[in-house]
Design a protein around this motif. Structure first.
Motif, PDB file in Angstrom:
ATOM      1  N   PRO A  15       0.804  -1.222   0.000  1.00 41.85           N
ATOM      2  CA  PRO A  15       0.000   0.000   0.000  1.00 41.85           C
ATOM      3  C   PRO A  15       0.835   1.268   0.000  1.00 41.85           C
ATOM      4  O   PRO A  15       1.811   1.383   0.729  1.00 41.85           O
ATOM      5  N   GLU A  16       0.436   2.179  -0.898  1.00 38.42           N
ATOM      6  CA  GLU A  16       1.050   3.502  -1.035  1.00 38.42           C
ATOM      7  C   GLU A  16       2.555   3.424  -1.294  1.00 38.42           C
ATOM      8  O   GLU A  16       3.318   4.301  -0.881  1.00 38.42           O
ATOM      9  N   ARG A  33      -6.613   0.306   0.343  1.00 35.89           N
ATOM     10  CA  ARG A  33      -5.526   1.180  -0.096  1.00 35.89           C
ATOM     11  C   ARG A  33      -4.893   0.582  -1.340  1.00 35.89           C
ATOM     12  O   ARG A  33      -4.671  -0.623  -1.435  1.00 35.89           O
ATOM     13  N   LYS A  88       0.248   6.211  -3.653  1.00 36.47           N
ATOM     14  CA  LYS A  88      -0.151   7.241  -2.692  1.00 36.47           C
ATOM     15  C   LYS A  88      -0.936   8.302  -3.459  1.00 36.47           C
ATOM     16  O   LYS A  88      -0.385   9.289  -3.953  1.00 36.47           O
TER      17      LYS A  88
END
Length: 292
Positions: A214-215, A248, A252
């Motif tokens: 995630p991100e 997510r 980002k």
């Protein structure tokens, strides 16, 4: 920056398929039939299979759901696959992954009749994809290609960087994007051990994040005007949500989006396209477009 709306695109594709099914039935043909085999009670798998059943209803397809508990034996599951292979009413079927540890996923995948392998995981379909021959393409890569096509995003001659080398996304997408009849791009595949990963990302005209972190992709990894496709869908704890988590992506979003010409959100980007492409593959199976 333009948002790539996978949810709306998937809905349009399902509506197109529903109209096609109406014509098929009016002409005396049977509607496409998709079967799914679900083992155990994994939350993610349950949701995904239920969404497939709902998509079949929207498209006018017939659907069948076959359930087993976690203790199903490999022999029982393979016998189920053999029955589905032999059932002439079933056009295509999927065995929902992951499977319990005591069952060989590869053995099950290879047991599926490649002519009904609408997930596109069978080695024959994988090999035909690599050779540029007609075949069932796994749903997520096909969905990404369809988004690029429907948003008129130029791919020919562009540098495409794919983060992730999985058999389900990274590898098949790389094959599609480099082939002249599909992406016609210059393709680089990066992964967690790529020494120049950040520099490769910065050079990408089209950046596909399918790395499962995630991100992971931040603004300093993306050049101005790039197209960013986020495949990631990781559940991150969030006590403010009734479900206790939020999804997510691998990008980002808030800091990357302002630099992009196009970007997919999470959720609502690539995810909805995956099921829509499974429906397209099932229609191809019903029409025997690839294999007689």
């Amino acid at each position: 920056m333009q948002l790539i709306d996978g949810k709306a695109t998937a809905a349009a594709i399902k509506a197109e398929l529903a109209a096609e099914v109406e014509k098929m039935v009016a002409a005396g043909q049977k509607c496409p039939h998709l079967a799914a085999v679900l083992i155990g009670h994994d939350g993610g798998s349950e949701t995904y299979v239920n969404n497939k059943v709902k998509a079949c209803e929207v498209c006018g397809f017939k659907s069948s759901l076959i359930r087993y508990e976690d203790d199903v034996t490999e022999e029982e599951l393979l016998a189920c696959v053999a029955r589905l292979n032999a059932d002439t009413d079933v056009d295509g079927f999927i065995v929902q992954l992951p499977l319990p540890k005591h069952i060989s996923e590869q053995k099950v995948i290879e047991a599926i009749d490649y002519r009904k392998d609408v997930d596109g995981f069978h080695p024959i379909n994988v090999g035909r994809l690599g050779a540029g021959l007609p075949c069932f393409v796994s749903a997520t890569p096909r969905g990404i290609l369809e988004l690029l096509r429907r948003y008129n995003i130029e791919t020919s001659g562009k540098k495409c960087v794919i983060l992730g080398r999985s058999n389900i996304v990274g590898k098949p997408l790389a094959s599609l994007m480099m082939q002249k009849q599909y992406g016609d791009s210059t393709v680089t595949v990066c992964h967690s051990h790529s020494v120049t990963l950040k520099e490769e990302c910065q050079r990408a005209d089209i950046l596909v994040a399918a790395i499962g972190q995630p991100e992971f992709v931040t603004a300093d990894m993306v050049h101005e005007g790039a197209v960013v496709i986020d495949v990631g869908t990781t559940r991150v704890a969030d006590e403010t949500r009734s479900r206790g988590y939020r999804l997510r992506g691998d990008v980002k979003f808030d800091e990357v989006a302002p630099k992009c010409s196009y970007i997919t959100p999470v959720p609502g980007g690539v995810g909805p396209m995956t099921i829509a492409m499974l429906m397209l593959n099932t229609m191809s199976a019903a029409k025997k477009e690839f294999y007689d």
